[in-house]
Structure formats: structure tokens, C-alpha cells
Write a protein that holds these residues in place. Structure first.
Motif, PDB file in Angstrom:
ATOM      1  N   ARG A  63      30.187  43.487  42.027  1.00 26.35           N
ATOM      2  CA  ARG A  63      30.980  43.979  40.892  1.00 26.35           C
ATOM      3  C   ARG A  63      30.403  43.472  39.572  1.00 26.35           C
ATOM      4  NH1 ARG A  63      36.949  42.857  43.449  1.00 26.35           N
ATOM      5  NH2 ARG A  63      37.060  44.750  44.706  1.00 26.35           N
ATOM      6  N   MET A  64      30.028  42.190  39.554  1.00 30.27           N
ATOM      7  CA  MET A  64      29.473  41.612  38.337  1.00 30.27           C
ATOM      8  C   MET A  64      28.147  42.283  37.977  1.00 30.27           C
ATOM      9  SD  MET A  64      30.056  39.585  35.910  1.00 30.27           S
ATOM     10  CE  MET A  64      31.142  38.253  36.319  1.00 30.27           C
ATOM     11  N   SER A  65      27.311  42.548  38.960  1.00 31.47           N
ATOM     12  CA  SER A  65      26.038  43.231  38.709  1.00 31.47           C
ATOM     13  C   SER A  65      26.283  44.630  38.149  1.00 31.47           C
ATOM     14  CB  SER A  65      25.223  43.336  40.001  1.00 31.47           C
ATOM     15  OG  SER A  65      24.849  42.069  40.452  1.00 31.47           O
ATOM     16  N   PHE A  66      27.248  45.336  38.711  1.00 28.17           N
ATOM     17  CA  PHE A  66      27.575  46.674  38.234  1.00 28.17           C
ATOM     18  C   PHE A  66      28.092  46.619  36.792  1.00 28.17           C
ATOM     19  CE2 PHE A  66      30.562  50.320  37.947  1.00 28.17           C
ATOM     20  CZ  PHE A  66      29.629  51.342  38.081  1.00 28.17           C
ATOM     21  N   LEU A  70      26.546  48.431  33.451  1.00 23.43           N
ATOM     22  CA  LEU A  70      27.340  49.261  32.534  1.00 23.43           C
ATOM     23  C   LEU A  70      27.243  48.746  31.100  1.00 23.43           C
ATOM     24  CD1 LEU A  70      30.598  49.927  34.586  1.00 23.43           C
ATOM     25  CD2 LEU A  70      28.805  51.562  34.021  1.00 23.43           C
ATOM     26  N   ALA A  71      27.321  47.440  30.935  1.00 25.79           N
ATOM     27  CA  ALA A  71      27.231  46.858  29.592  1.00 25.79           C
ATOM     28  C   ALA A  71      25.856  47.118  28.979  1.00 25.79           C
ATOM     29  CB  ALA A  71      27.517  45.360  29.651  1.00 25.79           C
ATOM     30  N   LEU A  72      24.807  46.979  29.779  1.00 28.27           N
ATOM     31  CA  LEU A  72      23.454  47.238  29.292  1.00 28.27           C
ATOM     32  C   LEU A  72      23.303  48.704  28.889  1.00 28.27           C
ATOM     33  CD1 LEU A  72      20.565  46.255  28.803  1.00 28.27           C
ATOM     34  CD2 LEU A  72      20.077  46.774  31.193  1.00 28.27           C
ATOM     35  N   GLY A  73      23.812  49.595  29.725  1.00 22.46           N
ATOM     36  CA  GLY A  73      23.744  51.020  29.407  1.00 22.46           C
ATOM     37  C   GLY A  73      24.509  51.360  28.139  1.00 22.46           C
ATOM     38  N   THR A  74      25.682  50.782  27.982  1.00 23.65           N
ATOM     39  CA  THR A  74      26.486  51.014  26.783  1.00 23.65           C
ATOM     40  C   THR A  74      25.763  50.516  25.541  1.00 23.65           C
ATOM     41  OG1 THR A  74      28.521  50.843  28.082  1.00 23.65           O
ATOM     42  CG2 THR A  74      28.725  50.540  25.704  1.00 23.65           C
TER      43      THR A  74
END
Length: 96
Positions: A63-66, A70-74
Motif C-alpha cells: 500500500r505504501m509503495s502504491f 501515486l504521489a510521484l505521478g501527481t
């Protein structure tokens, strides 16, 4: 069961090992905290609880990796570091 009922001195562990193992086999009563000279030194848990904890840890790591992805993509979208859908599809067509 109150957690204070599950705090035992190391001498209890030594003299009641078979009973403790039986209790863990029959019903998972939760962790047992073992003390030495009045200070908590170790926690004894059932193998079932141990396996569940390992699985939960793996799930939390996934979950943390996902969430990091998501944060990197945002962040990259906010910085304009992305390719439009049309450009992406055009590039895919060229690679064939």
C-alpha cells in the motif's frame, strides 16, 4: 481479557511452557508479555498471529509503495511532466 493479565515473569514462562503452548493452540488469547526483573523483555505470540502480522506488514508495504507511486505521478503531472493521450498513442503506432 485485560492485557495486564497477559504480563508474566520469565519464571512463569519457564514453568508453564506446555500450558502456554496449549492455550495458544486452543485459542489465540493474544500476546503474552514476558518480564525479567520487572522489565518487559519479550512478547510471545502464536504462530497464527505471527503469520497474520507478517502478511499485514507485506500488505502495508505494498500500500505504501502504491501511495508513493501515486504521489510521484501527481507531482509529475503538476510539473507538466507528462505526455498527452494522443501523443502517447501516436508514439505507440510508430513503434510497431
Amino acid at each position: 481479557m485485560d492485557i495486564t493479565d497477559r504480563i508474566k515473569p520469565i519464571s512463569y514462562l519457564k514453568s508453564h511452557t506446555t500450558e502456554i503452548v496449549r492455550q495458544f493452540d486452543e485459542e489465540d488469547t493474544g500476546p503474552m508479555i514476558i518480564t525479567q526483573n520487572g522489565e518487559a523483555k519479550m512478547v510471545v505470540i502464536s504462530i497464527k498471529s505471527y503469520k497474520e502480522a507478517i502478511e499485514q506488514r507485506k500488505l502495508n508495504e505494498e500500500r505504501m509503495s502504491f501511495m508513493k507511486l501515486l504521489a510521484l505521478g501527481t507531482k509529475e503531472i503538476a510539473e507538466g511532466k507528462f505526455v498527452s493521450e494522443d501523443d502517447f498513442l501516436d508514439e505507440m503506432d510508430r513503434d510497431e
